[in-house]
Design a protein around this motif. Sequence first.
Motif, short mmCIF file in Angstrom:
data_model
loop_
_atom_site.label_atom_id
_atom_site.label_comp_id
_atom_site.label_asym_id
_atom_site.label_seq_id
_atom_site.Cartn_x
_atom_site.Cartn_y
_atom_site.Cartn_z
N PHE A 1 0.85 -1.32 -0.17
CA PHE A 1 0.00 -0.02 -0.07
C PHE A 1 0.83 1.20 0.04
CE2 PHE A 1 -3.28 -2.88 1.50
CZ PHE A 1 -4.15 -2.69 0.52
N LYS A 2 2.26 1.10 0.71
CA LYS A 2 2.91 2.39 0.70
C LYS A 2 3.69 2.65 -0.50
CE LYS A 2 1.48 3.82 4.60
NZ LYS A 2 0.60 4.96 4.78
N ILE A 3 4.20 1.44 -1.24
CA ILE A 3 5.16 1.61 -2.15
C ILE A 3 4.73 1.30 -3.64
CG2 ILE A 3 7.63 1.03 -3.22
CD1 ILE A 3 8.34 0.55 -0.17
N ILE A 4 4.09 0.09 -3.55
CA ILE A 4 3.66 -0.40 -5.00
C ILE A 4 2.55 0.37 -5.44
CG2 ILE A 4 2.81 -2.28 -6.28
CD1 ILE A 4 4.44 -4.24 -4.37
N MET A 5 1.46 0.63 -4.56
CA MET A 5 0.12 1.01 -5.29
C MET A 5 0.48 2.51 -5.35
SD MET A 5 -1.88 -1.29 -5.69
CE MET A 5 -3.47 -0.54 -6.24
N PRO A 6 0.99 3.22 -4.67
CA PRO A 6 1.04 4.72 -5.16
C PRO A 6 2.03 4.87 -6.36
CG PRO A 6 1.68 4.38 -2.81
CD PRO A 6 1.56 3.02 -3.50
N GLY A 7 3.01 3.95 -6.69
CA GLY A 7 3.78 3.96 -7.82
C GLY A 7 3.20 3.65 -9.04
N VAL A 8 2.15 2.70 -8.90
CA VAL A 8 1.49 2.21 -10.27
C VAL A 8 0.05 2.72 -10.49
CG1 VAL A 8 2.92 0.21 -10.19
CG2 VAL A 8 0.52 0.20 -9.19
N VAL A 9 -0.35 3.82 -9.69
CA VAL A 9 -1.88 4.12 -9.94
C VAL A 9 -2.01 4.86 -11.38
CG1 VAL A 9 -3.30 6.37 -9.33
CG2 VAL A 9 -2.56 4.73 -7.71
N PRO A 10 -0.99 5.68 -11.83
CA PRO A 10 -1.07 6.04 -13.24
C PRO A 10 -1.18 5.13 -14.28
CG PRO A 10 0.79 7.17 -12.07
CD PRO A 10 0.32 6.18 -11.41
N SER A 11 -0.39 3.83 -13.99
CA SER A 11 -0.41 2.73 -14.95
C SER A 11 -1.86 1.98 -15.04
CB SER A 11 0.55 1.70 -14.80
OG SER A 11 1.78 2.45 -14.61
N ILE A 12 -2.22 1.95 -13.85
CA ILE A 12 -3.77 1.16 -13.67
C ILE A 12 -4.71 2.28 -14.21
CG2 ILE A 12 -5.58 0.68 -11.70
CD1 ILE A 12 -3.43 -0.22 -9.94
N PHE A 13 -4.58 3.46 -14.22
CA PHE A 13 -5.62 4.30 -14.84
C PHE A 13 -5.45 4.30 -16.13
CE2 PHE A 13 -6.59 8.89 -15.73
CZ PHE A 13 -8.20 8.78 -15.14
N ALA A 14 -4.15 4.41 -16.84
CA ALA A 14 -4.02 4.55 -18.22
C ALA A 14 -4.63 3.12 -18.82
CB ALA A 14 -2.70 4.74 -18.54
N GLY A 15 -4.18 1.94 -18.03
CA GLY A 15 -4.80 0.73 -18.53
C GLY A 15 -6.26 0.47 -18.57
N MET A 16 -6.84 0.97 -17.48
CA MET A 16 -8.28 1.25 -17.27
C MET A 16 -9.11 1.75 -18.52
SD MET A 16 -9.38 0.58 -13.31
CE MET A 16 -9.14 -0.93 -12.61
N ILE A 17 -8.46 3.10 -18.75
CA ILE A 17 -8.91 3.82 -19.82
C ILE A 17 -8.95 3.20 -21.33
CG2 ILE A 17 -8.68 6.04 -21.22
CD1 ILE A 17 -7.69 7.47 -19.00
N PHE A 18 -7.73 2.49 -21.42
CA PHE A 18 -7.42 1.91 -22.66
C PHE A 18 -8.53 0.74 -22.78
CE2 PHE A 18 -5.10 -0.65 -25.87
CZ PHE A 18 -4.96 0.47 -26.70
N VAL A 19 -8.87 -0.02 -21.63
CA VAL A 19 -9.60 -1.27 -21.75
C VAL A 19 -10.99 -0.72 -22.11
CG1 VAL A 19 -10.73 -3.03 -20.24
CG2 VAL A 19 -8.31 -2.58 -20.16
N PHE A 20 -11.39 0.35 -21.41
CA PHE A 20 -12.76 0.62 -21.38
C PHE A 20 -13.14 1.18 -23.06
CE2 PHE A 20 -16.00 4.07 -21.77
CZ PHE A 20 -17.13 3.39 -21.17
N ILE A 21 -11.98 1.89 -23.55
CA ILE A 21 -12.18 2.50 -24.66
C ILE A 21 -12.31 1.09 -25.89
CG2 ILE A 21 -10.85 3.56 -26.79
CD1 ILE A 21 -11.86 5.67 -25.10
#
Lengths: 295, 260
Positions: free
Chosen positions: B174-194
Amino acid sequence: MSAATQGSGLVRTRLEATALMLPIYIYYSIFLVLPYMLMFYLSIQRYDPVELYSNDIDFSNYVDVVTDPFYLGLFARTIGISLFVTVVTVIMGYPLAISITSARGKLKAFMMILVLSPLLVNLVVRSYAWLVLLGDNGVINSAVMALGLTDEPLAINRNWISVSLGLIHISLPLMVLSLVAIMERFDKSVFEAARSLGAGEWRILTRLHMPLALPGIAAGSLLVFCTVISTFVTPQLLGGHRFSTISTVIYQKFTFSLNWPLGATLAFLLLAINALVIFAHGMMFRERHRERAAQ
Amino acid sequence: MNSRGVQLASFLVLVFLIFPLIVIIGASFTTTPYVQFPPTGFTLKWYGDLVGRSDFLQSFIDSVVIGLVTVAGVGIVGTPTALSLRFGPERGRQVLRSFVTAPLTLPTIVTAVALLQVYYVSGLDFPWIAVTLGHILVTLPYYIRTLGAGLESLDPSALEAAESLGASRKRIFFKIIMPGVVPSIFAGMIFVFITSFDQVTMSIFFSSGSFMPLPIRIFSYIEFAIDPMIAAVSTLLIVVAFVAVIFMQKAMGLERGFAA
């Protein structure tokens, strides 16, 4: 910390790694592996107009397809147009990739947005755009006839021209991406050295630039060929009944004529062509290529 | 290398890529009852017509719901997969990666008819569930790769430091991995939705008169008629695509988003 630690801290044993993979294993088993197995089973059955398919198991569908001139023509046409589109995207994509690689800052970002945006525009919309351009009363024919160049609409719709244009339009961004990816890695000083030694631009392009770009050209060609050969939307809308490809015939077999066993056979043959091309590419370039576009 | 000739050729190729989209946008404002470019006059009539079409509205809602459920499903199945591929044992990772991205290598039309057959055998009559399951299948590889790229770019020394200082796994996550990959998750989800929202090949086999995601609605409409109303709905989809590209560039950089 146990001996099995990989220095990662999060996943500590092989069992844990497998447990995390469990959802995708289950998902792919049910919705990927099982359907493909069932479809293969379907392809070795006989078509029955009443019950959709009967239980006579043999490979007669495959034999029928590869001995029928109609299907041989269909395969030749589909492979031919895919090769043609691949070559054209290399020719069109190469100068654009050079420009993008040598551009900087805002201009580069702007060019990338222009290249990539069409990728996110719906396939149906992109095909519709070409229908509007190429139709008998479309933009191009209206312009040509207004200029008095011809009295009849040009034969550019619902044939290989419209299908090729639509396919080039959807696959060109993929080629440009592959070419830019390799050109970004070029060592610019090599070209300067060649220039200072008196090599002309054409010689630099054909003897130095293109050979260096070859892996990118090959990767892009694989990506484009495999995308184009199995694309369904573009040939269906721009080719109609007059220019069919393997994909549109598969669609037709599964929706209108309901000859599922034959459709499944065609689907497996399409899959086999893809696999062969990927395998041949792998043998030639010994690189891993997992990229492939949607649709 | 970047001579005048190359620049001119590049310009023409860019025009080839963009011009068809400009024609659609222009034609959506024409006052003529047929598609015309350059448009004659200026009207929003076709957008008004579109609002009044309940079938298009229903299709739009169906597509949005399918897209959202697909994003959720892909997140649930794909996130642990990406974590396992990044932090699991090195051995066999390459094989697992190829396995996970298999739906990208397989032609979508082949996967679609294979699923159609299972759907038929199962005897169920929930086409939108079948479509969503298919969308999850074809978009999972994108999400796993985008998230995987984000995980790879995490600073390994931060992970090692946390571990050697005895941070719990929960804390590392929660303190290292998640904050670091939020942009990737966000970008991935936009791409998946589109990708889900635009998906045609996977959806068309499960569609019928009573269930049609938006791209299939447009598809079946233009097989018979090409009128400016379709230019209007297409324009809206083009605008959405451009906004998504800019969003993704902001989130993680364009080339990384697409190359992932």
